[in-house]
Design a protein around this motif. Structure first.
Motif, mmCIF file in Angstrom:
data_model
loop_
_atom_site.group_PDB
_atom_site.id
_atom_site.type_symbol
_atom_site.label_atom_id
_atom_site.label_comp_id
_atom_site.label_asym_id
_atom_site.label_seq_id
_atom_site.Cartn_x
_atom_site.Cartn_y
_atom_site.Cartn_z
ATOM 1 N N ILE A 35 0.868 -1.173 0.000
ATOM 2 C CA ILE A 35 0.000 0.000 0.000
ATOM 3 C C ILE A 35 0.908 1.228 0.000
ATOM 4 O O ILE A 35 1.621 1.469 0.972
ATOM 5 C CB ILE A 35 -0.932 -0.003 1.236
ATOM 6 C CG1 ILE A 35 -1.834 -1.259 1.193
ATOM 7 C CG2 ILE A 35 -1.788 1.264 1.281
ATOM 8 C CD1 ILE A 35 -2.723 -1.448 2.413
ATOM 9 N N PRO A 36 0.929 1.988 -1.098
ATOM 10 C CA PRO A 36 1.829 3.148 -1.169
ATOM 11 C C PRO A 36 1.375 4.255 -0.208
ATOM 12 O O PRO A 36 0.183 4.438 -0.009
ATOM 13 C CB PRO A 36 1.691 3.611 -2.622
ATOM 14 C CG PRO A 36 0.348 3.130 -3.066
ATOM 15 C CD PRO A 36 0.075 1.870 -2.295
ATOM 16 N N VAL A 37 2.344 4.956 0.373
ATOM 17 C CA VAL A 37 2.002 6.082 1.259
ATOM 18 C C VAL A 37 2.306 7.377 0.506
ATOM 19 O O VAL A 37 3.394 7.552 -0.037
ATOM 20 C CB VAL A 37 2.803 6.013 2.575
ATOM 21 C CG1 VAL A 37 2.472 7.208 3.463
ATOM 22 C CG2 VAL A 37 2.499 4.714 3.309
ATOM 23 N N LEU A 38 1.330 8.260 0.459
ATOM 24 C CA LEU A 38 1.493 9.513 -0.276
ATOM 25 C C LEU A 38 2.456 10.445 0.449
ATOM 26 O O LEU A 38 2.510 10.472 1.682
ATOM 27 C CB LEU A 38 0.142 10.230 -0.426
ATOM 28 C CG LEU A 38 -0.900 9.551 -1.305
ATOM 29 C CD1 LEU A 38 -2.203 10.336 -1.288
ATOM 30 C CD2 LEU A 38 -0.394 9.437 -2.730
ATOM 31 N N ALA A 44 -0.731 17.864 2.057
ATOM 32 C CA ALA A 44 -0.800 19.229 2.600
ATOM 33 C C ALA A 44 -1.430 20.199 1.587
ATOM 34 O O ALA A 44 -2.027 21.200 1.973
ATOM 35 C CB ALA A 44 0.590 19.709 2.994
ATOM 36 N N GLY A 45 -1.299 19.888 0.302
ATOM 37 C CA GLY A 45 -1.840 20.785 -0.725
ATOM 38 C C GLY A 45 -3.296 20.511 -1.088
ATOM 39 O O GLY A 45 -3.863 21.185 -1.958
ATOM 40 N N ASN A 230 -11.206 13.693 0.260
ATOM 41 C CA ASN A 230 -11.731 15.022 -0.054
ATOM 42 C C ASN A 230 -12.350 15.675 1.192
ATOM 43 O O ASN A 230 -12.175 16.867 1.420
ATOM 44 C CB ASN A 230 -12.773 14.903 -1.168
ATOM 45 C CG ASN A 230 -13.316 16.255 -1.586
ATOM 46 O OD1 ASN A 230 -12.561 17.131 -2.015
ATOM 47 N ND2 ASN A 230 -14.612 16.439 -1.432
ATOM 48 N N THR A 231 -13.036 14.890 1.998
ATOM 49 C CA THR A 231 -13.649 15.429 3.218
ATOM 50 C C THR A 231 -12.575 15.893 4.191
ATOM 51 O O THR A 231 -12.681 16.967 4.797
ATOM 52 C CB THR A 231 -14.538 14.358 3.873
ATOM 53 O OG1 THR A 231 -15.550 13.999 2.951
ATOM 54 C CG2 THR A 231 -15.168 14.875 5.150
ATOM 55 N N TYR A 232 -11.515 15.077 4.324
ATOM 56 C CA TYR A 232 -10.394 15.490 5.162
ATOM 57 C C TYR A 232 -9.884 16.864 4.697
ATOM 58 O O TYR A 232 -9.677 17.772 5.505
ATOM 59 C CB TYR A 232 -9.264 14.455 5.104
ATOM 60 C CG TYR A 232 -7.948 15.024 5.536
ATOM 61 C CD1 TYR A 232 -7.664 15.235 6.886
ATOM 62 C CD2 TYR A 232 -7.001 15.418 4.584
ATOM 63 C CE1 TYR A 232 -6.483 15.820 7.280
ATOM 64 C CE2 TYR A 232 -5.807 16.001 4.967
ATOM 65 C CZ TYR A 232 -5.550 16.209 6.308
ATOM 66 O OH TYR A 232 -4.388 16.802 6.696
ATOM 67 N N ALA A 233 -9.734 17.019 3.385
ATOM 68 C CA ALA A 233 -9.200 18.266 2.834
ATOM 69 C C ALA A 233 -10.121 19.456 3.135
ATOM 70 O O ALA A 233 -9.650 20.564 3.393
ATOM 71 C CB ALA A 233 -9.004 18.129 1.318
#
Ligand SMILES: *Cc1c(COP(=O)(O)O)cnc(C)c1O
Length: 434
Positions: A35-38, A44-45, A230-233
């Protein structure tokens, strides 16, 4: 992306294979091997990015070896082309409305993404695909509308006569074009058995390129991460912690949220809210997982007695119940509680929740009583539009709105092929087509 089977960690298949097979032969479920981690800077953007842009970041991290950035961008933009707005219910409680897609349920995210992924892989091969699905209601609508007019793919949906709601039936039978609906004089299990038999039928397989659009297909899981991120953002400026509460049946929706969290999206906790089918809440209480026959409830899209995606969740936590409980809780509510919640929110907030969403609201009420954290938001995923479940609102005397797209359905002509519960007739029918 390489994937393993939850029943065989040595298996390794590519994404395309997992998409077209849906299930490994050993009956496990496909999961990403790594599972790749961003990168933190990407996350942050996100407050400056839109839902489709955030969706692309997640999908690309997983699929960059399988699909070009350009093609994936087009797929994501086209699949996630409707809003997932947040409706504030209190200062720190939000309803995430996932029902603004064509079938008015969150399953549209999965249905639309899967269809476009399949069409993408088909382009290279130019072989028409025939999708066979059996539905008891919501899945069929999301698949039908998700695949509508997608080139190179024809869909045949079997549904049990008299056992889906009118809106659900209209969503299946009014499409035409590449979607056909077959009404079987039988139960959902009969429909399911006919589809299964067709997949094993040599004659049919010789003539058609048969594929399922099973709800556990990995390409339906991936797009369900998009709206968590998206909700987190949208909330991260205002809140330091976010708990997502997901009304759950097969636990695919919540598994996707947990996958997003493993990819680096900062999420405090997940709470699964179930109806009386309380297999997972019981597992957390007792440590023993016991599947049971499903019981019928008002939140019928969650009437599941053996939630198939739960093994995916266990795998993400190394099958360690203690690790799982640090990030996850599950609670159950019966029909009486669901009705009280719908009424309460309607009277106090003038907001109408479908019965599935109501279980999430109840879970928030319970969790808030225990919460000690500041700047902590609760987000309840609203999984369907209330108009899909009219009976309960009529009983409670709550007037609900019917969106224009549903009102239009009543004016469209219904086309279904009516069939008795006979595999031979179904097969002959398919073979008679070109
Ligand atoms: C499918 C469905 C659910 C359950 O989602 P899972 O991913 O199976 O947990 C909840 N609510 C509605 C309206 C649904 O259609």
């Amino acid at each position: 992306m390489k994937l393993y089977s939850t029943k065989n960690h040595h298996l390794s298949v590519d994404f395309k294979t997992a998409v077209f097979n849906s299930l490994p032969a050993d009956n496990g479920l496909y999961m990403p091997t790594t599972i790749p981690v961003l990168d933190e800077n990407i996350i942050a953007g996100w407050d400056k990015k839109s839902l489709p842009e955030i969706a692309f970041d997640l999908a690309y991290a997983l699929l960059k070896d399988d699909i070009s950035a350009e093609a994936l961008k087009a797929i994501v933009d086209d699949a996630a082309n409707f809003e997932a707005p947040l409706h504030p219910l209190a200062d720190d409680v939000f309803i995430l409305e996932l029902f603004h897609g064509p079938s008015l349920a969150f399953k549209d995210f999965g249905g639309r993404f899967m269809s476009r992924i399949m069409a993408h892989f088909l382009k290279e091969e130019e072989k028409e695909i025939r999708i066979l699905v059996a539905t008891s209601g919501d899945t069929g609508g999301a698949v039908a509308l998700g695949f509508l007019n997608v080139p190179g793919i024809k869909v045949t949906i079997l549904y049990p006569k008299g056992k889906v709601s009118l809106i659900q039936e209209l969503q299946l039978t009014t499409n035409g074009n590449n979607i056909e609906a077959v009404e079987i004089d039988g139960t959902f299990d009969d429909c399911q058995a006919m589809v299964k038999q067709a997949f094993h039928d040599e004659e049919l397989n010789a003539k058609f390129n048969l594929t399922s659009a099973n709800s556990i297909n990995i390409s339906r899981l991936i797009p369900q991460m998009f709206y968590y991120a998206n909700t987190y953002a949208r909330l991260k400026q205002q809140f330091e912690h976010i708990t997502f509460v997901t009304p759950s049946g097969n636990f695919g929706n919540i598994a996707a949220g947990m996958l997003a969290s493993k990819m680096g999206v900062p999420i405090k906790q997940f709470i699964a809210a179930t109806n009386s089918n309380d297999i997972v809440p019981q597992y957390l209480k007792t440590g023993v997982y016991t599947a049971k026959p499903s019981v019928q409830t008002l939140a019928n899209a969650m009437d599941v007695g053996n939630p198939s995606n739960f093994v995916r969740i266990l795998d993400m936590f190394d099958k360690d119940k203690t690790k799982l409980e640090a990030a996850f809780d599950a609670v159950a509510f019966d029909d009486d509680a669901i009705k009280v919640a719908i009424k309460e929110v309607y009277q106090e907030k003038q907001y109408i929740m479908c019965p599935h969403t109501a279980t999430g609201y109840l879970a928030v009420k319970e969790a808030k009583a225990k919460n000690q954290l500041d700047k902590h938001a609760y987000v309840v995923l609203a999984t369907a539009h209330p108009c899909k479940f009219p009976d309960v609102f009529e009983e409670l005397h709550i007037p609900y709105e019917v969106p224009a797209q549903v009102a239009e359905l009543y004016h469209k002509a219904k086309h279904q092929i009516v069939m008795d519960n006979s595999y031979q007739n179904f097969k002959d029918y398919l073979l008679s087509q070109s």
